[in-house]
Scaffold this motif. Structure first.
Motif, PDB file in Angstrom:
ATOM      1  N   TYR A   3       0.945  -1.295  -0.051  1.00  0.00           N
ATOM      2  CA  TYR A   3      -0.120   0.006  -0.069  1.00  0.00           C
ATOM      3  C   TYR A   3       0.857   1.321   0.126  1.00  0.00           C
ATOM      4  O   TYR A   3       2.102   1.282   0.523  1.00  0.00           O
ATOM      5  N   ILE A   4       0.376   2.342  -0.696  1.00  0.00           N
ATOM      6  CA  ILE A   4       0.758   3.496  -0.282  1.00  0.00           C
ATOM      7  C   ILE A   4       0.384   4.191   0.841  1.00  0.00           C
ATOM      8  O   ILE A   4      -0.898   4.494   0.923  1.00  0.00           O
ATOM      9  N   VAL A   5       1.163   4.440   1.842  1.00  0.00           N
ATOM     10  CA  VAL A   5       1.005   4.830   3.148  1.00  0.00           C
ATOM     11  C   VAL A   5       1.450   6.089   3.539  1.00  0.00           C
ATOM     12  O   VAL A   5       2.684   6.471   3.324  1.00  0.00           O
ATOM     13  N   ALA A   6       0.791   7.078   3.988  1.00  0.00           N
ATOM     14  CA  ALA A   6       1.321   8.319   4.547  1.00  0.00           C
ATOM     15  C   ALA A   6       1.245   8.288   6.216  1.00  0.00           C
ATOM     16  O   ALA A   6       0.173   8.322   6.604  1.00  0.00           O
ATOM     17  N   LEU A   7       2.382   9.197   6.709  1.00  0.00           N
ATOM     18  CA  LEU A   7       2.169   9.261   8.121  1.00  0.00           C
ATOM     19  C   LEU A   7       2.133  10.718   8.158  1.00  0.00           C
ATOM     20  O   LEU A   7       3.076  11.574   7.561  1.00  0.00           O
ATOM     21  N   VAL A   8       0.931  11.026   8.404  1.00  0.00           N
ATOM     22  CA  VAL A   8       0.652  12.698   8.385  1.00  0.00           C
ATOM     23  C   VAL A   8       0.633  13.368   9.810  1.00  0.00           C
ATOM     24  O   VAL A   8       0.380  12.868  10.707  1.00  0.00           O
ATOM     25  N   THR A   9       1.468  14.337   9.520  1.00  0.00           N
ATOM     26  CA  THR A   9       1.566  15.362  10.994  1.00  0.00           C
ATOM     27  C   THR A   9       0.421  16.699  10.774  1.00  0.00           C
ATOM     28  O   THR A   9       0.737  17.156   9.763  1.00  0.00           O
ATOM     29  N   PHE A  10      -0.147  16.753  11.735  1.00  0.00           N
ATOM     30  CA  PHE A  10      -1.215  17.801  11.630  1.00  0.00           C
ATOM     31  C   PHE A  10      -0.560  19.071  12.155  1.00  0.00           C
ATOM     32  O   PHE A  10       0.146  19.270  13.339  1.00  0.00           O
ATOM     33  N   LEU A  11      -0.719  20.223  11.749  1.00  0.00           N
ATOM     34  CA  LEU A  11      -0.621  21.448  11.986  1.00  0.00           C
ATOM     35  C   LEU A  11      -1.047  22.046  13.485  1.00  0.00           C
ATOM     36  O   LEU A  11      -2.163  21.398  13.632  1.00  0.00           O
ATOM     37  N   TYR A  12      -0.438  22.615  14.112  1.00  0.00           N
ATOM     38  CA  TYR A  12      -0.826  23.302  15.362  1.00  0.00           C
ATOM     39  C   TYR A  12      -0.952  22.068  16.561  1.00  0.00           C
ATOM     40  O   TYR A  12      -0.298  22.440  17.641  1.00  0.00           O
ATOM     41  N   THR A  13      -1.279  21.012  16.234  1.00  0.00           N
ATOM     42  CA  THR A  13      -1.369  19.726  17.517  1.00  0.00           C
ATOM     43  C   THR A  13      -0.248  19.089  17.464  1.00  0.00           C
ATOM     44  O   THR A  13       0.149  18.450  18.300  1.00  0.00           O
ATOM     45  N   GLY A  14       0.394  18.863  16.250  1.00  0.00           N
ATOM     46  CA  GLY A  14       1.632  17.730  15.965  1.00  0.00           C
ATOM     47  C   GLY A  14       1.262  16.390  15.986  1.00  0.00           C
ATOM     48  O   GLY A  14       1.875  15.389  16.052  1.00  0.00           O
ATOM     49  N   GLU A  15      -0.183  16.168  16.122  1.00  0.00           N
ATOM     50  CA  GLU A  15      -0.855  14.895  16.076  1.00  0.00           C
ATOM     51  C   GLU A  15      -0.389  14.095  14.996  1.00  0.00           C
ATOM     52  O   GLU A  15      -0.264  14.736  13.713  1.00  0.00           O
ATOM     53  N   GLN A  16      -0.323  13.063  14.875  1.00  0.00           N
ATOM     54  CA  GLN A  16       0.225  12.188  13.657  1.00  0.00           C
ATOM     55  C   GLN A  16      -0.971  10.897  13.395  1.00  0.00           C
ATOM     56  O   GLN A  16      -1.571  10.617  14.342  1.00  0.00           O
ATOM     57  N   ASP A  17      -1.084  10.786  12.173  1.00  0.00           N
ATOM     58  CA  ASP A  17      -1.906   9.694  11.846  1.00  0.00           C
ATOM     59  C   ASP A  17      -1.418   8.909  10.520  1.00  0.00           C
ATOM     60  O   ASP A  17      -0.853   9.382   9.790  1.00  0.00           O
ATOM     61  N   ILE A  18      -1.868   7.684  10.374  1.00  0.00           N
ATOM     62  CA  ILE A  18      -1.734   7.097   9.262  1.00  0.00           C
ATOM     63  C   ILE A  18      -2.675   7.055   8.240  1.00  0.00           C
ATOM     64  O   ILE A  18      -3.991   6.508   8.506  1.00  0.00           O
ATOM     65  N   LYS A  19      -2.629   7.447   7.033  1.00  0.00           N
ATOM     66  CA  LYS A  19      -3.679   7.533   6.212  1.00  0.00           C
ATOM     67  C   LYS A  19      -3.064   6.604   4.683  1.00  0.00           C
ATOM     68  O   LYS A  19      -1.891   6.340   4.470  1.00  0.00           O
ATOM     69  N   TYR A  20      -4.074   5.695   4.326  1.00  0.00           N
ATOM     70  CA  TYR A  20      -3.874   4.828   3.188  1.00  0.00           C
ATOM     71  C   TYR A  20      -4.949   4.629   2.287  1.00  0.00           C
ATOM     72  O   TYR A  20      -6.277   4.721   2.944  1.00  0.00           O
ATOM     73  N   HIS A  21      -4.812   4.623   0.886  1.00  0.00           N
ATOM     74  CA  HIS A  21      -6.039   4.341   0.236  1.00  0.00           C
ATOM     75  C   HIS A  21      -6.370   2.796  -0.034  1.00  0.00           C
ATOM     76  O   HIS A  21      -5.386   2.162  -0.580  1.00  0.00           O
ATOM     77  N   THR A  22      -7.274   2.372   0.309  1.00  0.00           N
ATOM     78  CA  THR A  22      -7.713   1.067   0.515  1.00  0.00           C
ATOM     79  C   THR A  22      -7.798   0.590  -0.954  1.00  0.00           C
ATOM     80  O   THR A  22      -7.745  -0.795  -1.161  1.00  0.00           O
ATOM     81  N   SER A  23      -8.162   1.219  -1.883  1.00  0.00           N
ATOM     82  CA  SER A  23      -8.238   0.800  -3.416  1.00  0.00           C
ATOM     83  C   SER A  23      -7.162   0.690  -4.089  1.00  0.00           C
ATOM     84  O   SER A  23      -7.139   0.076  -5.269  1.00  0.00           O
ATOM     85  N   LEU A  24      -5.938   1.177  -3.657  1.00  0.00           N
ATOM     86  CA  LEU A  24      -4.594   1.054  -4.077  1.00  0.00           C
ATOM     87  C   LEU A  24      -3.930  -0.117  -3.515  1.00  0.00           C
ATOM     88  O   LEU A  24      -3.059   0.270  -2.507  1.00  0.00           O
ATOM     89  N   LYS A  25      -4.079  -1.012  -4.016  1.00  0.00           N
ATOM     90  CA  LYS A  25      -3.236  -2.224  -3.370  1.00  0.00           C
ATOM     91  C   LYS A  25      -2.381  -2.770  -4.526  1.00  0.00           C
ATOM     92  O   LYS A  25      -2.728  -2.794  -5.846  1.00  0.00           O
ATOM     93  N   PHE A  26      -0.978  -3.136  -4.162  1.00  0.00           N
ATOM     94  CA  PHE A  26      -0.033  -3.774  -5.237  1.00  0.00           C
ATOM     95  C   PHE A  26       0.252  -4.991  -4.917  1.00  0.00           C
ATOM     96  O   PHE A  26       0.582  -5.450  -3.545  1.00  0.00           O
ATOM     97  N   GLN A  27       0.736  -5.684  -5.819  1.00  0.00           N
ATOM     98  CA  GLN A  27       1.290  -7.115  -5.526  1.00  0.00           C
ATOM     99  C   GLN A  27       2.782  -7.338  -5.175  1.00  0.00           C
ATOM    100  O   GLN A  27       3.169  -8.157  -4.317  1.00  0.00           O
ATOM    101  N   SER A  28       3.424  -6.219  -5.407  1.00  0.00           N
ATOM    102  CA  SER A  28       4.875  -6.101  -4.890  1.00  0.00           C
ATOM    103  C   SER A  28       5.398  -4.462  -4.943  1.00  0.00           C
ATOM    104  O   SER A  28       4.629  -3.589  -4.925  1.00  0.00           O
ATOM    105  N   PHE A  29       6.385  -4.613  -3.959  1.00  0.00           N
ATOM    106  CA  PHE A  29       6.919  -3.153  -3.485  1.00  0.00           C
ATOM    107  C   PHE A  29       7.451  -2.469  -4.981  1.00  0.00           C
ATOM    108  O   PHE A  29       6.841  -1.150  -5.067  1.00  0.00           O
ATOM    109  N   GLU A  30       7.738  -2.929  -5.930  1.00  0.00           N
ATOM    110  CA  GLU A  30       8.110  -2.475  -7.201  1.00  0.00           C
ATOM    111  C   GLU A  30       7.135  -1.959  -7.684  1.00  0.00           C
ATOM    112  O   GLU A  30       7.150  -0.569  -8.470  1.00  0.00           O
ATOM    113  N   GLN A  31       5.819  -2.554  -8.144  1.00  0.00           N
ATOM    114  CA  GLN A  31       4.811  -1.969  -8.610  1.00  0.00           C
ATOM    115  C   GLN A  31       4.143  -0.741  -7.708  1.00  0.00           C
ATOM    116  O   GLN A  31       3.904   0.283  -8.430  1.00  0.00           O
TER     117      GLN A  31
END
Length: 78
Positions: A3-31
């Motif tokens: 999956y393409i995964v984003a570790l998102v940091t939010f302005l002001y709070t510094g809070e972090q969350d992980i976001k990923y697109h569930t329909s973007l799945k790949f068979q290999s790291f290369e793809q």
């Protein structure tokens, strides 16, 4: 699966969350990495639109096991 995964940091709070697109799945790291390289700007613009209070995002391709471990670790720290 990979999956393409984003570790998102939010302005002001510094809070972090992980976001990923569930329909973007790949068979290999290369793809996954090739797709991300080709659409990097579009994907990052989409993150900014979806999360306007986002300060930064660390985006990378991760396998499902690693992604789930990161989600679990993030839950424990919040």
């Amino acid at each position: 699966m990979w999956y393409i995964v984003a570790l998102v940091t939010f302005l002001y709070t510094g809070e972090q969350d992980i976001k990923y697109h569930t329909s973007l799945k790949f068979q290999s790291f290369e793809q996954c990495n090739e797709f991300y390289a080709q659409y990097k700007d579009t994907l990052e613009e989409g993150l900014k639109r979806a999360y306007p209070s986002m300060e930064k995002a660390d985006v990378r391709c991760l396998d499902e096991k690693t992604m789930l471990m990161m989600l679990e670790a993030l839950k424990r720290t919040s």
